[in-house]
Design a protein around this motif. Structure first.
Motif, PDB file in Angstrom:
ATOM      1  N   LEU A 126     -17.155 -11.239   3.985  1.00 39.82           N
ATOM      2  CA  LEU A 126     -17.380  -9.976   3.288  1.00 39.82           C
ATOM      3  C   LEU A 126     -18.034  -8.948   4.228  1.00 39.82           C
ATOM      4  O   LEU A 126     -17.626  -7.774   4.266  1.00 39.82           O
ATOM      5  CB  LEU A 126     -18.273 -10.209   2.074  1.00 39.82           C
ATOM      6  N   ILE A 127     -19.025  -9.376   4.992  1.00 40.63           N
ATOM      7  CA  ILE A 127     -19.671  -8.478   5.961  1.00 40.63           C
ATOM      8  C   ILE A 127     -18.656  -8.032   7.008  1.00 40.63           C
ATOM      9  O   ILE A 127     -18.645  -6.860   7.423  1.00 40.63           O
ATOM     10  CB  ILE A 127     -20.880  -9.164   6.616  1.00 40.63           C
ATOM     11  N   SER A 128     -17.779  -8.936   7.422  1.00 41.26           N
ATOM     12  CA  SER A 128     -16.733  -8.565   8.393  1.00 41.26           C
ATOM     13  C   SER A 128     -15.828  -7.483   7.823  1.00 41.26           C
ATOM     14  O   SER A 128     -15.363  -6.596   8.551  1.00 41.26           O
ATOM     15  CB  SER A 128     -15.901  -9.797   8.777  1.00 41.26           C
ATOM     16  N   GLY A 129     -15.563  -7.533   6.524  1.00 35.42           N
ATOM     17  CA  GLY A 129     -14.754  -6.483   5.892  1.00 35.42           C
ATOM     18  C   GLY A 129     -15.454  -5.138   5.951  1.00 35.42           C
ATOM     19  O   GLY A 129     -14.822  -4.108   6.220  1.00 35.42           O
ATOM     20  N   ALA A 130     -16.769  -5.134   5.709  1.00 38.42           N
ATOM     21  CA  ALA A 130     -17.529  -3.884   5.814  1.00 38.42           C
ATOM     22  C   ALA A 130     -17.510  -3.365   7.247  1.00 38.42           C
ATOM     23  O   ALA A 130     -17.418  -2.148   7.483  1.00 38.42           O
ATOM     24  CB  ALA A 130     -18.963  -4.107   5.341  1.00 38.42           C
ATOM     25  N   GLU A 131     -17.559  -4.272   8.218  1.00 40.52           N
ATOM     26  CA  GLU A 131     -17.494  -3.868   9.623  1.00 40.52           C
ATOM     27  C   GLU A 131     -16.133  -3.259   9.955  1.00 40.52           C
ATOM     28  O   GLU A 131     -16.041  -2.307  10.738  1.00 40.52           O
ATOM     29  CB  GLU A 131     -17.781  -5.070  10.527  1.00 40.52           C
ATOM     30  N   MET A 132     -15.068  -3.804   9.367  1.00 41.33           N
ATOM     31  CA  MET A 132     -13.739  -3.239   9.599  1.00 41.33           C
ATOM     32  C   MET A 132     -13.671  -1.795   9.124  1.00 41.33           C
ATOM     33  O   MET A 132     -13.053  -0.942   9.774  1.00 41.33           O
ATOM     34  CB  MET A 132     -12.669  -4.077   8.890  1.00 41.33           C
ATOM     35  N   ASP A 133     -14.314  -1.497   8.000  1.00 43.51           N
ATOM     36  CA  ASP A 133     -14.265  -0.137   7.464  1.00 43.51           C
ATOM     37  C   ASP A 133     -14.930   0.879   8.386  1.00 43.51           C
ATOM     38  O   ASP A 133     -14.668   2.076   8.282  1.00 43.51           O
ATOM     39  CB  ASP A 133     -14.943  -0.092   6.083  1.00 43.51           C
ATOM     40  N   LEU A 134     -15.782   0.404   9.288  1.00 39.06           N
ATOM     41  CA  LEU A 134     -16.466   1.327  10.196  1.00 39.06           C
ATOM     42  C   LEU A 134     -15.574   1.777  11.340  1.00 39.06           C
ATOM     43  O   LEU A 134     -15.761   2.865  11.885  1.00 39.06           O
ATOM     44  CB  LEU A 134     -17.730   0.664  10.771  1.00 39.06           C
ATOM     45  N   THR A 135     -14.620   0.943  11.735  1.00 36.97           N
ATOM     46  CA  THR A 135     -13.840   1.242  12.939  1.00 36.97           C
ATOM     47  C   THR A 135     -12.330   1.288  12.707  1.00 36.97           C
ATOM     48  O   THR A 135     -11.615   1.914  13.483  1.00 36.97           O
ATOM     49  CB  THR A 135     -14.126   0.188  14.024  1.00 36.97           C
TER      50      THR A 135
END
Length: 630
Positions: free
Chosen positions: A426-435
């Protein structure tokens, strides 16, 4: 077969046919003198296993160097063939080379099959002929042979032969291999190899030539961030293995993972430029990693708190659940209405999950400083690990809100046997939204949807309770359906924030330009595009509806309400012929109350869980005929 001075590690090797004692001295020397990101054997490993580890390592090191340190590919293939012949002779009881003289003792003592040794040679042969990998899956397939056999050999050495441990080991070993790939980009380029999946590079605007010519810019930074996030997910997936083996071995396994994660940390600290430099892990860093592994191990040996602290911890957990409910109530989300249909304990579990996810979303959504957001998410990742591995308390350096939410979250995870990797994903998904601002293919979008929504379905299903493993696959399906519904509904708002979630391949198929999403009304092409994506979502809803009968009966009203609510949103969008560019499509409070009443008082079935659709709006031969697997 090997020529003089052809391979550096052969310098100190005794002659063929040497005594087992001389062979073991050599393998021990090789394992303790060759650079690795982590020690091959720590002093905590049972002493009787040390020599066996040295012997297996020596085989792997020689095979690797025969494939990597011989400049002529044809000559490397010849030497790998020679090495396989030595392996066959070893299994026939006639070892000659000193490495196999030593290894024979290990093979017999531990009853190790030949397959993992032979699989490694497949990977090293592949390196001589395959220099590029088109997709992420093709890289993972390579790891099946290049990395996973090593972990399985370690398990054989320690007496573990079951499939469950082997699969967890595969995840860790693949992650270690990938960490080495991202660390060694510059070295691999010198050998003419690129292990970075080319479709992943293209998704960030990088062509193969950009990598070959070592063009370092924001595109490469974003690519590395994406690859590192995927790799961290695999480390998290394999992490439970350390708790399923002998306590002394668990520290070594923990060290392997910490070493790989330290490589990822070093890449991040270096600014991600592995095109020109190779970050490495020094001896001091290795010592600190061992210290942390020891501390974690010692704390884990006695998970029960002292009697005097039990009441304090219970109060902390209770207060944490209260805070989670407060966060959930204040959000006014469709999700929160489902809480009321669950028994208290399961309701608390959903509140803890929702509060954690809400705080992660807040980090990703607030402000414009991408680096600050990434640091914030990294802090949450570390705080989650600390809370899970040491106690249900957040540490002093945890981000704001962690101390209030994590005690309840960890209690929920333990109560419902929930893997931590879901929350890392889930945190990795939030990180994807940043870049990541757009997606080239639906497969790439599906991966994002799994991280931000499939994980929600999986965690909730653990709270709901299930016995049939099919429930988890269906939960992922429903997560994808929910996320596609949100993407369709919010396509214009997302574009205004610089994000286009719908795949480029689909935009091209319907002749849609991303700028069409800025219009005041949907064009014909946009409507057909959204119709196609809705067809995918409906397919997932229809398959996922079977989850209703696979969860505990007391949880079914909550699931029914969630699925019925989201499918109604999609049906409403269909009724409007995908006119989602005006007022946001939503359900009224009165409608939600009616749905709650139905979930509570009517008979719930797979047939009535989905809102009925106006199927006449699907034009003949239209979206239904163009469905892709969803």
């Amino acid at each position: 077969m090997l020529r003089p001075n052809e391979l550096e590690i052969a310098t100190n090797a005794p002659p063929p046919g040497c005594t087992p004692e001389a062979a073991q001295i050599y393998t021990r020397w090789l394992a303790t003198h060759h650079y690795e990101n982590f020690n091959v054997v720590s002093w905590l490993l049972p002493k009787e296993l040390h020599q066996h580890f040295y012997n297996v390592y020596a085989y792997c090191r020689w095979a690797d160097d025969l494939g990597d340190e011989i400049p002529d590919p044809q000559r490397a293939l010849e030497l790998l063939g020679w090495w396989e012949a030595e392996l066959n002779a070893c299994y026939q009881g006639q070892p000659s080379h000193p490495v196999f003289v030593a290894l024979r003792e290990t093979i017999v003592a531990k009853e190790i099959p030949k397959q993992p040794f032979a699989d490694l040679l497949k990977a090293f042969r592949q390196d001589q002929t395959v220099k590029r990998y088109p997709t992420w899956d093709s890289v993972l397939h390579y790891c099946v042979y290049s990395a996973n056999p090593v972990g399985r050999l370690v398990l054989y050495l320690c007496g573990y032969r079951d499939e469950q441990r082997q699969l967890l080991s595969d995840a860790t070993c693949t992650a270690l291999q990938l960490a080495n790939f991202w660390q060694d980009v510059s070295r691999d380029l010198e050998k003419g190899r690129i292990y970075i999946p080319l479709d992943g590079a293209a998704a960030h605007g990088l062509a193969e030539a950009d990598i070959v010519n070592r063009r370092f810019d924001d595109r490469y930074v974003n690519l590395m961030k994406d690859l590192i996030a995927r790799t961290r997910t695999l480390f998290a997936e394999g992490a439970p293995l350390a708790k399923m083996v002998d306590s002394r071995l668990s520290i070594d396994l923990d060290m392997f993972s910490r070493g790989g994660l330290a490589v990822l940390d070093a890449i991040e600290a270096s600014g991600y430029d592995t095109l020109h430099d190779r970050p490495s892990i020094g001896k001091g860093k290795q010592a600190r990693l061992l210290g942390r592994a020891l501390v974690t191990h010692l704390v884990a040996r006695d998970p029960k708190p002292a009697a005097g602290n039990q009441e304090e911890i219970a109060d902390s957990v209770a207060q944490s659940y209260e805070e989670c409910h407060r966060i959930a109530r204040s959000s006014h989300s469709n999700f929160y209405y489902a809480f009321f249909l669950l028994p208290r304990k399961r309701r608390d579990g959903l509140a803890a999950l929702y509060a954690f996810m809400r705080l992660i979303d807040d980090v990703a959504d607030e402000g414009d400083d991408v680096s600050a957001k990434q640091r914030g998410l990294a802090k949450w990742r570390a705080a989650l690990d600390d809370a899970v591995n040491t106690s249900n308390r957040a540490n002093s350096s945890a981000p704001q809100g962690a101390a209030q939410v994590l005690p309840a979250l960890v209690d929920t995870m333990r109560r419902y046997n929930m893997p931590a990797r879901y929350l890392h994903d889930l945190i990795s998904g939030a990180e994807m939204d940043l870049t990541v601002r757009s997606y080239a293919t639906f497969d790439r979008l599906r991966e994002y949807c799994y991280r931000v929504a499939g994980t929600v379905g999986l965690t909730c299903t653990h709270v709901f309770g299930f016995r049939d493993q099919r429930a988890l696959d269906l939960a992922e399906k429903l997560g994808l359906a929910f996320q596609l519904t949100n993407i369709i509904r919010d396509v214009r708002d997302d574009y205004a924030m610089g994000r286009v979630y719908l795949p480029h391949e689909d935009l091209a198929q319907y002749n849609v330009d991303p700028q069409d999403f800025a219009r005041s009304a949907a064009t014909l092409g946009v409507r057909e595009l959204l119709r196609s994506e809705a067809a995918r979502a409906w397919e997932c809803y229809e398959e996922g509806a079977a989850l209703l009968n696979l969860i505990e009966p007391e949880s079914r009203p909550a699931l029914w309400l969630l699925v019925h609510t989201y499918s109604t949103l999609l049906a409403r969008i269909e009724e409007l012929d995908y006119a989602v560019f005006g007022e946001r499509v939503r359900l009224s409070k009165a409608e939600k109350l009616v749905f709650i009443a139905k979930a509570r008082f009517t008979r719930l079935t797979e047939e009535n869980i989905l809102e009925k659709r106006d199927r006449d709006r699907r034009r003949p031969g239209g979206a239904g005929g163009r469905r892709r697997a969803g």
